[in-house]
Design an enzyme around this catalytic site. Structure first.
Site, PDB file in Angstrom:
ATOM      1  N   LYS A 153       0.822  -1.205   0.000  1.00  0.00           N
ATOM      2  CA  LYS A 153       0.000   0.000   0.000  1.00  0.00           C
ATOM      3  C   LYS A 153       0.867   1.271   0.000  1.00  0.00           C
ATOM      4  CE  LYS A 153      -3.945  -1.995   2.530  1.00  0.00           C
ATOM      5  NZ  LYS A 153      -4.854  -1.799   3.689  1.00  0.00           N
TER       6      LYS A 153
ATOM      7  N   TYR B  87     -12.833  -3.140  -2.284  1.00  0.00           N
ATOM      8  CA  TYR B  87     -13.290  -2.931  -0.910  1.00  0.00           C
ATOM      9  C   TYR B  87     -14.816  -2.798  -0.861  1.00  0.00           C
ATOM     10  CZ  TYR B  87      -8.476  -2.303   0.760  1.00  0.00           C
ATOM     11  OH  TYR B  87      -7.149  -2.500   1.120  1.00  0.00           O
TER      12      TYR B  87
ATOM     13  N   PHE C 148     -15.548   5.541   7.207  1.00  0.00           N
ATOM     14  CA  PHE C 148     -14.145   5.830   6.883  1.00  0.00           C
ATOM     15  C   PHE C 148     -13.806   5.560   5.418  1.00  0.00           C
ATOM     16  CE2 PHE C 148     -14.211   1.440   8.531  1.00  0.00           C
ATOM     17  CZ  PHE C 148     -13.627   0.766   7.476  1.00  0.00           C
TER      18      PHE C 148
ATOM     19  N   ARG D 146      -1.553 -14.329   5.334  1.00  0.00           N
ATOM     20  CA  ARG D 146      -2.366 -13.620   6.342  1.00  0.00           C
ATOM     21  C   ARG D 146      -1.683 -13.689   7.711  1.00  0.00           C
ATOM     22  NH1 ARG D 146      -6.737 -10.103   5.063  1.00  0.00           N
ATOM     23  NH2 ARG D 146      -7.736 -10.623   7.030  1.00  0.00           N
TER      24      ARG D 146
ATOM     25  N   THR E  49      -5.612  -6.545  11.316  1.00  0.00           N
ATOM     26  CA  THR E  49      -5.833  -5.322  10.528  1.00  0.00           C
ATOM     27  C   THR E  49      -5.240  -4.092  11.218  1.00  0.00           C
ATOM     28  OG1 THR E  49      -7.880  -6.299   9.667  1.00  0.00           O
ATOM     29  CG2 THR E  49      -7.615  -3.917   9.397  1.00  0.00           C
TER      30      THR E  49
ATOM     31  N   ARG F 256       2.412  -6.046   9.802  1.00  0.00           N
ATOM     32  CA  ARG F 256       1.722  -4.912  10.422  1.00  0.00           C
ATOM     33  C   ARG F 256       2.197  -4.693  11.857  1.00  0.00           C
ATOM     34  NH1 ARG F 256      -4.221  -6.597   8.028  1.00  0.00           N
ATOM     35  NH2 ARG F 256      -4.110  -5.461   6.054  1.00  0.00           N
TER      36      ARG F 256
ATOM     37  N   ASN G  95      -2.019   0.512   7.051  1.00  0.00           N
ATOM     38  CA  ASN G  95      -1.506  -0.746   7.597  1.00  0.00           C
ATOM     39  C   ASN G  95      -0.670  -1.556   6.605  1.00  0.00           C
ATOM     40  OD1 ASN G  95      -3.596  -1.538   6.022  1.00  0.00           O
ATOM     41  ND2 ASN G  95      -4.730  -2.636   7.594  1.00  0.00           N
TER      42      ASN G  95
ATOM     43  N   HIS H 278      -2.185  -5.145   1.833  1.00  0.00           N
ATOM     44  CA  HIS H 278      -3.415  -5.932   1.716  1.00  0.00           C
ATOM     45  C   HIS H 278      -3.004  -7.364   1.446  1.00  0.00           C
ATOM     46  CE1 HIS H 278      -7.191  -7.575   0.244  1.00  0.00           C
ATOM     47  NE2 HIS H 278      -6.481  -8.093  -0.742  1.00  0.00           N
TER      48      HIS H 278
ATOM     49  N   GLU I  25      -9.158 -11.657  -6.800  1.00  0.00           N
ATOM     50  CA  GLU I  25      -8.268 -10.485  -6.681  1.00  0.00           C
ATOM     51  C   GLU I  25      -7.095 -10.558  -7.659  1.00  0.00           C
ATOM     52  OE1 GLU I  25      -7.311 -10.333  -2.502  1.00  0.00           O
ATOM     53  OE2 GLU I  25      -9.324  -9.638  -1.979  1.00  0.00           O
TER      54      GLU I  25
HETATM   55  P1  IDP Z   1      -7.852  -6.561   6.133  1.00  0.00           P
HETATM   56  O1  IDP Z   1      -7.041  -5.631   5.254  1.00  0.00           O
HETATM   57  O2  IDP Z   1      -7.088  -6.977   7.366  1.00  0.00           O
HETATM   58  O3  IDP Z   1      -8.408  -7.744   5.371  1.00  0.00           O
HETATM   59  P2  IDP Z   1     -10.538  -5.369   6.075  1.00  0.00           P
HETATM   60  O4  IDP Z   1     -11.522  -5.404   7.192  1.00  0.00           O
HETATM   61  O5  IDP Z   1     -10.823  -6.167   4.862  1.00  0.00           O
HETATM   62  O6  IDP Z   1      -9.108  -5.730   6.715  1.00  0.00           O
HETATM   63  O7  IDP Z   1     -10.371  -3.834   5.687  1.00  0.00           O
HETATM   64  C1  IDP Z   1      -9.710  -3.472   4.509  1.00  0.00           C
HETATM   65  C2  IDP Z   1      -8.859  -2.251   4.775  1.00  0.00           C
HETATM   66  O8  IDP Z   1      -9.696  -1.152   5.144  1.00  0.00           O
HETATM   67  C3  IDP Z   1      -7.886  -2.404   5.954  1.00  0.00           C
HETATM   68  O9  IDP Z   1      -6.707  -3.061   5.612  1.00  0.00           O
HETATM   69  C4  IDP Z   1      -7.654  -0.948   6.333  1.00  0.00           C
HETATM   70  O10 IDP Z   1      -6.712  -0.330   5.456  1.00  0.00           O
HETATM   71  C5  IDP Z   1      -9.023  -0.342   6.099  1.00  0.00           C
HETATM   72  N1  IDP Z   1      -9.812  -0.326   7.352  1.00  0.00           N
HETATM   73  C6  IDP Z   1     -10.470  -1.358   7.920  1.00  0.00           C
HETATM   74  N2  IDP Z   1     -11.095  -0.964   9.064  1.00  0.00           N
HETATM   75  C7  IDP Z   1     -10.829   0.356   9.189  1.00  0.00           C
HETATM   76  C8  IDP Z   1     -11.201   1.350  10.172  1.00  0.00           C
HETATM   77  O11 IDP Z   1     -11.907   1.084  11.153  1.00  0.00           O
HETATM   78  N3  IDP Z   1     -10.715   2.614   9.972  1.00  0.00           N
HETATM   79  C9  IDP Z   1      -9.937   2.936   8.888  1.00  0.00           C
HETATM   80  N4  IDP Z   1      -9.579   2.040   7.961  1.00  0.00           N
HETATM   81  C10 IDP Z   1     -10.016   0.772   8.110  1.00  0.00           C
HETATM   82 MG    MG Z   2      -9.904  -7.791   3.906  1.00  0.00          MG
END
Ligand code: IDP
Ligand code: MG
Length: 153
Positions: free
Chosen positions: A9, A49, A57, A85, A91, A102, A112, A115, A126
């Site tokens: 990212k 997403y 957000f 993973r 996350t 992370r 973070n 992805h 994907e």
């Molecule tokens: P993941 O990347 O661990 O699979 P997901 O829930 O799929 O997590 O969320 C995708 C991306 O959205 C996260 O990696 C992060 O960059 C962003 N994200 C998820 N939850 C939040 C939040 O509560 N605030 C801001 N960004 C978030």
């Molecule tokens: Mg995800």
């Protein structure tokens, strides 16, 4: 052999962490089958997403992911999706375990670093989203016999 999709990212590109992340994937024994830099747009991010578009957000996430180009990486290996993973961690970087990508490189929920696909089914979707068919190189490297037994275990 399973495949997984990783996006390096903008939070990692800007902080010069690209080499570190690719190095970790390779040292684990994951075989890189695709690698490309690309500028993401709103269309692909709304698809990627889709599970988050209604979250408050989401506009911030969009801006964050379009802040600069990302690097898409396709890797293959035994249980690659779960293995990656586990290497990536929770996350929210502030809760991710030390030793994970992370956990070692961020404290944020949004910024973070990477992805990573969360299931083999989503990985297949994907990989097609970010790579054309002729951008994936499904080869067997010479060092394969040092990664697995002859049956791939
Ligand atoms: P993941 O990347 O661990 O699979 P997901 O829930 O799929 O997590 O969320 C995708 C991306 O959205 C996260 O990696 C992060 O960059 C962003 N994200 C998820 N939850 C939040 C939040 O509560 N605030 C801001 N960004 C978030
Ligand atoms: Mg995800």
């Amino acid at each position: 052999m399973e495949s997984s999709l990783i996006l390096i990212k903008p939070s990692a590109i800007e902080r010069f962490l690209t080499g570190e992340i690719i190095s970790r994937l390779q040292k684990k024994g994951l075989i890189i089958t695709g690698l490309k830099m690309m500028q993401l747009d709103e269309k692909i991010l709304r698809e990627h997403y889709a599970h988050l578009v209604d979250r408050p957000f989401f506009p911030f996430l969009l801006a964050s992911m379009m802040a600069c180009p990302v690097i898409a990486v396709c890797v293959k290996g035994k249980n690659a999706v779960e293995a990656v993973r586990n290497m990536v961690g929770f996350t929210d970087g502030s809760k991710a375990a030390p030793g994970t990508i992370r956990g070692d490189y961020c404290l944020s929920n949004q910024e973070n670093i990477v992805h990573a696909s969360d299931s083999p089914e989503n990985a297949a979707i994907e990989i097609k989203r970010f790579f054309k068919e002729d951008e994936i190189f499904d080869y067997t490297p010479g060092y394969f016999r040092y990664l697995y037994d002859p049956e791939g275990h």
